[in-house]
Design a protein around this motif. Structure first.
Motif, PDB file in Angstrom:
ATOM      1  N   LEU A 152      43.080  31.889  40.805  1.00  0.00           N
ATOM      2  CA  LEU A 152      43.963  32.573  41.763  1.00  0.00           C
ATOM      3  C   LEU A 152      44.476  33.899  41.203  1.00  0.00           C
ATOM      4  CD1 LEU A 152      45.809  29.425  43.071  1.00  0.00           C
ATOM      5  CD2 LEU A 152      44.326  30.925  44.413  1.00  0.00           C
ATOM      6  N   CYS A 153      44.654  33.936  39.895  1.00  0.00           N
ATOM      7  CA  CYS A 153      45.113  35.175  39.257  1.00  0.00           C
ATOM      8  C   CYS A 153      44.004  36.233  39.347  1.00  0.00           C
ATOM      9  CB  CYS A 153      45.465  34.869  37.812  1.00  0.00           C
ATOM     10  SG  CYS A 153      46.290  36.202  36.998  1.00  0.00           S
ATOM     11  N   ASP A 154      42.755  35.834  39.045  1.00  0.00           N
ATOM     12  CA  ASP A 154      41.613  36.764  39.149  1.00  0.00           C
ATOM     13  C   ASP A 154      41.502  37.329  40.561  1.00  0.00           C
ATOM     14  OD1 ASP A 154      40.895  36.393  36.553  1.00  0.00           O
ATOM     15  OD2 ASP A 154      39.086  35.218  36.937  1.00  0.00           O
ATOM     16  N   MET A 155      41.861  36.518  41.550  1.00  0.00           N
ATOM     17  CA  MET A 155      41.729  36.972  42.934  1.00  0.00           C
ATOM     18  C   MET A 155      42.985  37.672  43.442  1.00  0.00           C
ATOM     19  SD  MET A 155      38.693  36.610  43.807  1.00  0.00           S
ATOM     20  CE  MET A 155      38.423  37.132  42.144  1.00  0.00           C
ATOM     21  N   GLY A 156      43.842  38.076  42.492  1.00  0.00           N
ATOM     22  CA  GLY A 156      44.969  38.952  42.812  1.00  0.00           C
ATOM     23  C   GLY A 156      46.086  38.271  43.575  1.00  0.00           C
ATOM     24  N   GLN A 157      46.238  36.954  43.392  1.00  0.00           N
ATOM     25  CA  GLN A 157      47.253  36.231  44.170  1.00  0.00           C
ATOM     26  C   GLN A 157      48.611  36.194  43.472  1.00  0.00           C
ATOM     27  OE1 GLN A 157      46.611  35.300  47.365  1.00  0.00           O
ATOM     28  NE2 GLN A 157      44.723  36.411  46.933  1.00  0.00           N
ATOM     29  N   GLY A 158      48.734  36.857  42.345  1.00  0.00           N
ATOM     30  CA  GLY A 158      50.019  36.894  41.639  1.00  0.00           C
ATOM     31  C   GLY A 158      49.799  36.809  40.147  1.00  0.00           C
ATOM     32  N   SER A 159      50.910  36.862  39.421  1.00  0.00           N
ATOM     33  CA  SER A 159      50.793  36.751  37.961  1.00  0.00           C
ATOM     34  C   SER A 159      50.536  35.284  37.620  1.00  0.00           C
ATOM     35  CB  SER A 159      52.079  37.227  37.294  1.00  0.00           C
ATOM     36  OG  SER A 159      53.098  36.294  37.583  1.00  0.00           O
TER      37      SER A 159
ATOM     38  N   LEU B 169      43.963  53.934  43.259  1.00  0.00           N
ATOM     39  CA  LEU B 169      43.655  54.303  44.651  1.00  0.00           C
ATOM     40  C   LEU B 169      43.039  53.146  45.431  1.00  0.00           C
ATOM     41  CD1 LEU B 169      42.116  57.854  44.004  1.00  0.00           C
ATOM     42  CD2 LEU B 169      44.438  57.299  44.727  1.00  0.00           C
ATOM     43  N   ILE B 170      42.503  52.147  44.709  1.00  0.00           N
ATOM     44  CA  ILE B 170      41.862  50.999  45.378  1.00  0.00           C
ATOM     45  C   ILE B 170      42.956  49.974  45.662  1.00  0.00           C
ATOM     46  CG2 ILE B 170      39.955  49.313  45.253  1.00  0.00           C
ATOM     47  CD1 ILE B 170      38.900  52.123  44.803  1.00  0.00           C
ATOM     48  N   ARG B 171      43.465  50.015  46.885  1.00  0.00           N
ATOM     49  CA  ARG B 171      44.670  49.215  47.172  1.00  0.00           C
ATOM     50  C   ARG B 171      44.370  47.735  47.403  1.00  0.00           C
ATOM     51  NH1 ARG B 171      44.971  53.894  49.481  1.00  0.00           N
ATOM     52  NH2 ARG B 171      44.151  53.079  51.447  1.00  0.00           N
ATOM     53  N   GLU B 172      43.248  47.423  48.052  1.00  0.00           N
ATOM     54  CA  GLU B 172      42.992  46.008  48.401  1.00  0.00           C
ATOM     55  C   GLU B 172      42.273  45.233  47.312  1.00  0.00           C
ATOM     56  OE1 GLU B 172      41.876  48.422  50.554  1.00  0.00           O
ATOM     57  OE2 GLU B 172      43.358  48.275  52.164  1.00  0.00           O
ATOM     58  N   LYS B 173      42.233  45.757  46.097  1.00  0.00           N
ATOM     59  CA  LYS B 173      41.442  45.069  45.074  1.00  0.00           C
ATOM     60  C   LYS B 173      42.032  43.691  44.761  1.00  0.00           C
ATOM     61  CE  LYS B 173      43.914  47.653  41.479  1.00  0.00           C
ATOM     62  NZ  LYS B 173      44.563  48.689  42.263  1.00  0.00           N
ATOM     63  N   SER B 174      41.132  42.734  44.443  1.00  0.00           N
ATOM     64  CA  SER B 174      41.596  41.428  43.982  1.00  0.00           C
ATOM     65  C   SER B 174      41.676  41.444  42.464  1.00  0.00           C
ATOM     66  CB  SER B 174      40.610  40.325  44.374  1.00  0.00           C
ATOM     67  OG  SER B 174      40.321  40.385  45.728  1.00  0.00           O
ATOM     68  N   ARG B 175      40.666  42.025  41.835  1.00  0.00           N
ATOM     69  CA  ARG B 175      40.539  41.951  40.387  1.00  0.00           C
ATOM     70  C   ARG B 175      41.397  43.017  39.720  1.00  0.00           C
ATOM     71  NH1 ARG B 175      36.883  37.989  38.564  1.00  0.00           N
ATOM     72  NH2 ARG B 175      37.819  38.837  36.715  1.00  0.00           N
ATOM     73  N   LYS B 176      41.923  42.645  38.550  1.00  0.00           N
ATOM     74  CA  LYS B 176      42.774  43.608  37.828  1.00  0.00           C
ATOM     75  C   LYS B 176      41.974  44.330  36.756  1.00  0.00           C
ATOM     76  CE  LYS B 176      46.946  40.874  38.350  1.00  0.00           C
ATOM     77  NZ  LYS B 176      46.317  39.561  38.553  1.00  0.00           N
ATOM     78  N   ASP B 177      40.682  43.932  36.583  1.00  0.00           N
ATOM     79  CA  ASP B 177      39.899  44.483  35.472  1.00  0.00           C
ATOM     80  C   ASP B 177      38.921  45.567  35.938  1.00  0.00           C
ATOM     81  OD1 ASP B 177      38.452  42.641  36.888  1.00  0.00           O
ATOM     82  OD2 ASP B 177      37.740  41.496  35.161  1.00  0.00           O
ATOM     83  N   LEU B 178      39.265  46.283  37.017  1.00  0.00           N
ATOM     84  CA  LEU B 178      38.369  47.335  37.519  1.00  0.00           C
ATOM     85  C   LEU B 178      38.453  48.586  36.641  1.00  0.00           C
ATOM     86  CD1 LEU B 178      39.051  47.193  41.371  1.00  0.00           C
ATOM     87  CD2 LEU B 178      37.216  46.087  40.084  1.00  0.00           C
ATOM     88  N   PHE B 179      37.337  49.311  36.570  1.00  0.00           N
ATOM     89  CA  PHE B 179      37.313  50.578  35.821  1.00  0.00           C
ATOM     90  C   PHE B 179      36.291  51.504  36.489  1.00  0.00           C
ATOM     91  CE2 PHE B 179      34.293  47.641  33.952  1.00  0.00           C
ATOM     92  CZ  PHE B 179      33.130  48.392  33.915  1.00  0.00           C
ATOM     93  N   PRO B 180      36.404  52.814  36.245  1.00  0.00           N
ATOM     94  CA  PRO B 180      35.408  53.727  36.820  1.00  0.00           C
ATOM     95  C   PRO B 180      34.148  53.750  35.960  1.00  0.00           C
ATOM     96  CG  PRO B 180      37.103  54.963  35.660  1.00  0.00           C
ATOM     97  CD  PRO B 180      37.494  53.515  35.556  1.00  0.00           C
ATOM     98  N   VAL B 181      32.993  53.862  36.594  1.00  0.00           N
ATOM     99  CA  VAL B 181      31.726  53.957  35.852  1.00  0.00           C
ATOM    100  C   VAL B 181      31.512  55.434  35.524  1.00  0.00           C
ATOM    101  CG1 VAL B 181      29.240  53.561  35.929  1.00  0.00           C
ATOM    102  CG2 VAL B 181      30.808  51.922  36.985  1.00  0.00           C
ATOM    103  N   GLY B 182      31.835  55.797  34.306  1.00  0.00           N
ATOM    104  CA  GLY B 182      31.741  57.198  33.891  1.00  0.00           C
ATOM    105  C   GLY B 182      33.000  57.939  34.317  1.00  0.00           C
ATOM    106  N   ARG B 183      33.038  59.204  33.925  1.00  0.00           N
ATOM    107  CA  ARG B 183      34.248  59.986  34.193  1.00  0.00           C
ATOM    108  C   ARG B 183      33.923  61.260  34.953  1.00  0.00           C
ATOM    109  NH1 ARG B 183      38.579  58.503  30.799  1.00  0.00           N
ATOM    110  NH2 ARG B 183      37.897  56.808  29.454  1.00  0.00           N
TER     111      ARG B 183
END
Ligand code: URA
Length: 249
Positions: A10-17, A92-106
């Motif tokens: 549930l944490c991975d899916m952004g449902q809370g701490s 900027l990605i407001r509806e994300k579930s995951r907290k481990d997102l990153f940009p691919v390259g800069r």
């Protein structure tokens, strides 16, 4: 998905701490396969249906977003950000579930356009690997228009102050643009720091506006306004994955 703890699911899916979720589970707000489960350590298996407060929470290990990066935002994840007061592309990605997102390259802070945001480290590694030579397409506007001769030098590779000159690249003028060229379409297979800007400086000009239009098979969706994003389509993801696995010459 291999089996994983209910609170992590549930944490991975952004449902809370983790601690908020543990409380909800203990309060009896969570079911697995239709049964209330009060143990946060309960192992959820692939295909198990999980609900929280009556809502089905599906699990996905990876998320993929196409972002049209606006100027003024840093290409970093929140954890990579040195100054926490700054805004990063992942914010900027407001509806994300995951907290481990990153940009691919800069992309530089003032560069706009296509940025892939994901938590799929293997795909990112493949797309960024110098061995794979994934082509990036940029649209550039220049302070000083450049001649055909300058374009030929850029195409062959120029000294930008690094150990080696840039690799050969493809350069075209956008439709209607005539010599001397103030606007260019540049395709490079490297990703050096400020590469396009330094390339144009090497031929006596400079970049006043830079937009990335494509990365490998992934093309920026023209419907996305700056700052807009959407999930990658299945066919876009499959095309990127298959390109990433090929070693290009
Ligand atoms: N080249 C640059 O100079 N800047 C970018 O953001 C990307 C490529």
């Amino acid at each position: 998905m291999t089996a994983l703890r209910l609170d992590k699911y549930l944490c991975d899916m952004g449902q809370g701490s983790r601690s908020e979720i543990k409380k909800l589970i203990r309060k009896g707000q969570v079911t697995v396969k239709g049964e209330t489960v009060r143990d946060p350590g309960f192992q959820v298996e692939e295909g198990d249906q999980v609900t929280l407060s009556g809502q089905v929470i599906a699990y996905h290990a990876y998320e993929y977003y196409m972002l049209n990066k606006p100027a003024g935002v840093i290409s970093a994840s929140r954890t990579d950000l040195r100054d926490q007061r700054q805004q990063c592309v992942v914010d900027l990605i407001r509806e994300k579930s995951r907290k481990d997102l990153f940009p691919v390259g800069r992309l530089d802070k003032d560069t706009v356009g296509l940025l892939l945001i994901t938590n799929d480290g293997a795909l990112a590694h493949d797309l960024l690997s110098p061995r794979k030579h994934v082509e990036k397409l940029y649209y550039a506007e220049l302070s000083q228009p450049v001649t055909q001769e300058a374009l030929d030098r850029l195409r062959q590779g120029v000294d930008i102050g690094d150990e080696k000159p840039t690799l050969p690249c493809r350069i075209d003028a956008p439709e209607g643009e005539e010599e001397p060229y103030g606007r260019l379409l540049i395709r490079i297979r490297e990703g050096r720091y400020h590469q396009i800007k330094r390339m144009l400086e090497a031929v006596g000009s400079s970049v006043t506006y830079l937009k990335r239009l494509a990365m490998g098979s992934l093309v920026l969706d023209e419907e996305l306004p700056e700052g807009g994003y959407r999930c990658l389509r299945e066919e876009e993801l499959q095309a990127l994955k298959s390109a990433g696995t090929l070693d290009k010459p």
